[in-house]
Scaffold this active site. Structure first.
Site, short mmCIF file in Angstrom:
data_model
loop_
_atom_site.label_atom_id
_atom_site.label_comp_id
_atom_site.label_asym_id
_atom_site.label_seq_id
_atom_site.Cartn_x
_atom_site.Cartn_y
_atom_site.Cartn_z
N GLU A 169 2.94 1.55 -4.19
CA GLU A 169 1.54 1.61 -4.94
C GLU A 169 0.97 2.04 -3.22
O GLU A 169 1.08 1.50 -2.43
CB GLU A 169 0.81 0.73 -5.43
CG GLU A 169 -0.64 -0.09 -5.10
CD GLU A 169 -0.35 -1.27 -5.64
OE1 GLU A 169 -1.64 -1.42 -5.51
OE2 GLU A 169 -0.04 -1.80 -7.18
N ASP B 283 16.69 -9.31 -7.24
CA ASP B 283 16.57 -9.48 -9.37
C ASP B 283 14.51 -9.13 -9.13
O ASP B 283 13.30 -10.48 -9.32
CB ASP B 283 16.35 -10.23 -9.61
CG ASP B 283 16.95 -9.75 -11.47
OD1 ASP B 283 15.60 -9.33 -11.87
OD2 ASP B 283 17.57 -10.62 -12.50
N LEU C 219 -11.46 -8.22 9.16
CA LEU C 219 -11.60 -8.86 7.51
C LEU C 219 -13.24 -7.37 7.06
O LEU C 219 -13.44 -7.61 5.92
CB LEU C 219 -11.52 -9.87 7.14
CG LEU C 219 -9.80 -10.39 7.16
CD1 LEU C 219 -9.92 -11.87 6.67
CD2 LEU C 219 -9.55 -9.47 7.05
N SER D 2 -12.06 2.51 -0.83
CA SER D 2 -11.43 2.31 0.33
C SER D 2 -9.76 3.62 -0.67
O SER D 2 -9.11 4.24 -0.08
CB SER D 2 -10.52 1.45 0.52
OG SER D 2 -9.73 0.02 -1.11
N HIS D 3 -9.84 2.91 -2.26
CA HIS D 3 -9.54 4.11 -2.87
C HIS D 3 -9.38 4.81 -2.93
O HIS D 3 -9.18 6.45 -3.06
CB HIS D 3 -9.12 3.09 -4.30
CG HIS D 3 -7.92 2.13 -4.62
ND1 HIS D 3 -6.57 2.51 -4.47
CD2 HIS D 3 -8.24 0.35 -4.17
CE1 HIS D 3 -5.97 1.33 -4.98
NE2 HIS D 3 -6.76 0.00 -4.28
N MET E 189 26.59 -18.69 -10.90
CA MET E 189 27.51 -19.88 -10.24
C MET E 189 26.89 -21.19 -11.10
O MET E 189 27.52 -22.13 -12.10
CB MET E 189 27.64 -20.23 -9.00
CG MET E 189 26.19 -20.96 -8.34
SD MET E 189 26.80 -21.65 -6.90
CE MET E 189 27.52 -19.25 -5.59
#
Length: 1019
Positions: A672, A882, A836, A977-978, A772
């Site tokens: 991504e 996982d 920011l 931004s994308h 376990m």
């Protein structure tokens, strides 16, 4: 010169660490000889000869003033020989003083036995045990515990006598010195405990200096012919201990313990630690030695002080030598044992996680170097303080002459002789040839009881052993056994030292691929046909290793011939196409290829060929899904089955992010775009405010089996028993017996009809721990049915979805699962504006509206965040976790508050499920990312610390990403931004959209959007 000294000391330490048993044994033997050489010089004679004192009275009338103490009784052989033995009765419970024949009264003792010396032995034998007034009295031997007590009493009396004769300042200074010595010794164990070293390493540190003292005492007494009095040593040794201390040895030991997890050999670890401390060690010791020798020449008139300075300088010299030899040997032995134990622990943990024993052994022995932060080696020294203490020591004894040993040569600390009292002398008649009295030590009597009997038995056994050792024949057998024991110890040490290499070779032999030359030779014998080189994969020879080729016939055998080879166990002799034909025809299962071929990589190649035909997928005949240059030995039996290759994923790094004061570069495997870039922006903002602070509130993995009972009453009875203290205690004992690492914390129950759900919560060390735990749960349920009276219980499922694993569940959100972590950071207001591109009020409002109200409107459980799952999954993929467990691991609530003008942001994640051993962490690529974080494998000192640290890192990464995304949303430039990063190129000038006039948008807003458009994240 300095480099030469460092090299010499390092080589000496290297040799000692390589031969630890030889060095420790030789040192112990030499120190024993030194002890025997000086023990007679310092054990008081009055204690060794039972305190006998001789008094002689010449012939004539008895006169107390004529009794004189003599040293040689043989000169008065013609005199009348009388022995006096004071009798001391330890009376308890109002016992009456017994009446003993042939006794007189004295000034200091209630009864004194007076007999002729020739009859003393027989008389004492008759009085060894006697009964009077119904009480049996037992004489105590001087060689038992009573003797030690008598030594203590004599020493105590002498100390009290010295205190009464000393000045108050002297007493205070000596007390301070003893307190300083006790603190110095205690600090050795405290400092080594902080580095998680055992008690024995601290004990060895003290023993090394004690050996130096014994060696120095022997050399000073026998070589320099200078005897240092006990009094001078009791006053001077505390000062010397406090001045020198054990700082260098503790620092060396800590460095060795920290490096014991590295892949360096033991000799190098010890020699490097010694070399790094040589400068400071020599500087401090030599400085004090020079000061002591200077005092030695300037205090010639003070014999006591001069002797002690000589002893002290000799002690420091031997302390240096033993640090490079004996202490280095002990450290080497410590590392050898720790490494063997750690390798075994790692293999055991991997096997408990369900990994095959061969793979576990291979990984345990090939485990990469664990990186541990080195303790700061401060170069600042307390040398000036030591010199000051030394000066105070000399000044004290030079100005205040309260200590008599300054001018005395050898005052006897225990010179507490027994005197002849006037009252006793008046009861002794003087013969015509004179009278010689032998005044012996008091004989103590105690009432016979259980403790006295036990002491007699133990003493009898020890005396029997002592007599046996003195026997000429038995002593030779003991010496031979001692030599055999040393040989076996040296052998076992060498076996331990090379255990990892030997195990690795064994594993490689068991897991080895068939030798290519052997295949060709076998094929030549059975086929007798023309050979030529053929790669594992003819379609993609360029993607394979050059070593992966072997000889095989070009012509493919018919299926019937291949089946015949299969039945004869000769599948290895077939080429890849022939083996593939067996798979396609259904004669050879896909999962059996590794076992039949004995080569994991070849099995992957053959499986790709077979799947390409079975699934009509020619893409597997290409290299679009790579398979070469991969260690499938780690995969087989541990991570995946029916392997046809591996899936490359791009891995980015975000950071550094300061977490609890330590910077981390966080690996993220993702496809991504903008995810890593946005997290980087969050890291930058958080670091500007001082970094992330984390706390771990609980640590416990869960498994929730479902069991059934024939009636509700029985299910309820089981629930009540499990909820009781007895039930919890019983289940804990049964569960904990199945693993060295898993420890059950508690069980939680819930009932639904006749179904009972039991949620086991347990710590699992550094493993994620599901395997376990499952083993422990199975054993616990079996134990309940067989031993706890629940024979009618039937197990429906070991996992009854009450855990809950890999599914959204409120119980994980409320009770927690795995690691529960809270991470918090404070961002200055100017950083929010400049980095920011937002403001604090907007962020707080957005968080409430989106993450809290919006999630509540959606009925979310644990989803009160912007995109925690993004970061959890990316880090999980990079670090071998996982990925399916991101379902519950992504439970997160993000909170933002305005504190002053600054932003306070936190994430609370109650169910982060991670491990640093087992699962995907055994793969080299994923394991290397754990190495990057410094948390790979089990923690060498505190099991579970590595996995807990990884959970804190995950939560901190989520915090950084949450901050960045929420800032992007608040600034309103998510879409921009994308488009900038991963959607499309900028339109041509002629196609640029016309700006729309809007009274609500000013130039500053447009500028902010343009600046913020380079920071992106996908929601």
């Amino acid at each position: 010169m300095l480099n030469y000294l460092q090299t010499a000391t390092a080589n000496l330490a290297r040799l000692s660490a390589h031969k630890p048993i030889h060095v420790t044994l030789l040192t112990s033997l030499l120190v024993s000889i030194a002890y025997l050489a000086v023990v007679d010089e310092y054990i008081p004679g009055s204690l060794e000869n039972n305190g006998s004192v001789y008094y002689y009275h010449p012939p004539g009338t008895s006169d107390f003033n004529k009794w004189t103490q003599v040293d040689d009784p043989a000169q008065y052989a013609d005199a009348d020989q009388i022995s006096l033995v004071p009798l001391v009765f330890r009376r308890k419970n109002n016992h009456v003083l017994p009446n003993v024949p042939d006794t007189i009264t004295g000034a200091h003792y209630e009864k004194i036995l007076m007999v002729r010396s020739s009859a003393l032995d027989s008389k004492m034998d008759s009085l060894s045990r006697f009964t009077a007034e119904g009480v049996t009295w037992k004489a105590r031997s001087h060689n038992k515990v009573a003797r030690i007590l008598e030594y203590g009493k004599v020493a105590y009396k002498k100390v009290c006598q010295l205190i009464r004769g000393a000045e108050a300042f002297d007493i205070c200074l000596i007390i301070v010195a003893y307190i300083a010595m006790a603190y110095t010794i205690l600090k050795v164990f405290i400092d080594l405990k902080r580095s998680d070293s055992s008690f024995w390493l601290g004990f060895s540190t003290i023993v090394s200096s004690t050996f130096a003292f014994i060696f120095a005492l022997a050399i000073t007494t026998k070589v320099f012919e200078t005897k240092v009095s006990l009094l001078s040593m009791t006053e001077g040794i505390p000062f010397l201990t406090a001045i020198i201390g054990f700082k260098h040895k503790v620092s060396i030991a800590t460095a060795v313990v920290n490096d014991s997890a590295s892949n360096l050999d033991v000799k190098t670890i010890v020699s490097t630690a010694i070399a790094s401390h040589t400068t400071s060690l020599l500087r401090d010791h030599v400085t004090v030695i020079v000061a002591l020798l200077s005092a030695l020449f300037y205090t010639a008139k003070m014999e006591g002080l001069r002797n002690f300075c000589l002893l002290s300088s000799t002690i420091l010299t031997f302390d240096l030598l033993l640090t490079y030899t004996f202490f280095s040997a002990v450290l080497g032995l410590k590392v050898e044992i720790t490494r063997a134990r750690r390798t075994h622990d790692l293999q055991t943990a991997l096997e408990e996680e369900g990994i095959s024993s061969l793979v576990a052994a291979s990984i345990a022995n090939r485990s990469a170097k664990n990186e541990y932060p080195k303790g700061s080696d401060s170069r600042t020294t307390v040398l000036s303080f030591k010199i000051m203490m030394l000066a105070v020591f000399f000044a004290f004894h030079g100005l205040w002459l309260g200590s008599s040993w300054l001018y005395g040569s050898s005052s006897d600390l225990f010179n507490d002789t027994i005197g002849l009292s006037k009252e006793t002398a008046q009861q002794i008649s003087v013969s015509s040839k004179g009278t010689l009295i032998t005044l012996l030590k008091p004989q103590v009597y105690v009432p016979n009881g259980v403790l006295v009997t036990i002491e007699d038995v133990i003493s009898s056994i020890l005396e029997s052993v002592s007599r046996a050792i003195k026997d000429s024949l038995i002593s030779k057998f003991l010496l031979f056994g001692f030599a055999v024991s040393i040989s076996f110890n040296a052998y076992f040490l060498n076996a331990t030292r090379y255990q990892r290499n030997a195990t690795n070779k064994l594993v490689e032999r068991e897991m080895s691929r068939p030798k290519l030359s052997g295949i060709a030779k076998s094929s030549k014998k059975s086929r007798k046909t023309k050979k030529k080189n053929d790669s594992y994969d003819n379609d993609d020879s360029s993607s394979n290793d050059s070593a992966l080729t072997f000889n095989a016939p070009v012509k493919v055998l018919p299926l019937e011939e291949c089946v015949k080879h299969l039945k004869e166990g000769k599948v290895k002799e077939l080429n890849n196409d022939e083996v593939s034909s067996l798979v396609v025809a259904g004669k050879l299962p896909l999962y059996a290829l590794e076992k039949q071929l004995g080569d994991n990589l070849r099995a992957v190649v053959v499986r790709r060929k077979a799947i390409a035909k079975l699934a009509n997928a020619p893409v597997l005949d290409t290299d679009k899904l790579p398979f070469a240059h991969y260690d499938y030995d780690r995969v087989f039996g541990a991570c995946c089955e029916n392997v046809i290759g591996y899936m490359p994923l791009p891995v980015g790094v975000a950071g550094p992010l300061i977490i609890d004061g330590v910077p981390y570069h966080i690996p993220m495997a993702t496809t991504e775009g903008c995810l890593v870039a946005s997290t980087m922006r969050g890291c930058k903002a958080i670091n500007s405010g001082g970094g992330v602070q984390t706390i771990l509130t609980q640590d416990g993995m869960t498994r929730g089996p479902c069991v059934s009972f024939p009636s509700l009453a029985r299910a309820g009875a089981c629930k009540l028993w499990l909820d009781s203290e007895e039930g919890q205690r019983t289940i804990k004992k049964a569960f904990n017996s199945t693993s060295r690492f898993a420890r059950l914390q508690h069980v939680k129950t819930a009932i639904a009809g006749t179904l009972l759900f039991i949620r086991f919560k347990t710590t699992t060390g550094d493993a994620m721990g599901m395997n376990m735990i499952s083993k422990g749960v199975e054993h616990s349920l079996k134990f309940m049915m067989e031993e706890c009276g629940f024979e009618d219980m039937s197990v429906i499922a070991v996992s009854g979805n009450y855990c809950t694993d890999k599914k959204p569940a409120a119980i994980n959100w409320i009770e927690g699962r795995g690691k529960s972590v809270v991470a918090e950071a404070r961002i200055p207001a100017d950083v929010v504006r400049k980095v920011l591109k937002s403001d604090v009020d907007a962020l707080v409002e957005l968080n409430v509206s989106k993450n809290l109200v919006g999630s509540a409107m959606a009925g979310s459980v644990g989803g009160f965040n912007a995109h925690a799952a993004n970061l959890v999954t990316a880090v999980y993929l990079a670090c071998g976790q996982d990925p399916a467990q991101n379902v519950e691991s992504s439970n997160c609530i993000t909170l933002m508050n305005k504190v002053g003008d600054d932003l306070q942001i936190s994430v609370s994640m109650p169910s982060i499920e991670v491990g640093t051993i087992g699962g995907g962490t055994i793969l080299e690529a994923q394991g290397s990312m754990l190495d990057l974080l410094g948390v790979r494998g089990p923690h060498p000192k505190n099991p579970g610390d590595n996995s807990r640290r990884l959970a804190c890192i995950v939560a901190s990464a989520v915090l950084a990403a949450e901050l960045s995304l929420c800032s992007a949303l608040a600034a309103g430039h998510l879409v921009q931004s994308h488009m900038q990063h991963n959607r499309s190129k900028a339109p041509a000038n002629g196609d640029a959209p016309k700006p729309v006039a809007n009274g609500t948008i000013n130039g500053q807003d447009i500028k902010r959007l343009q600046e913020g458009s380079v920071n992106c994240i996908k929601s």
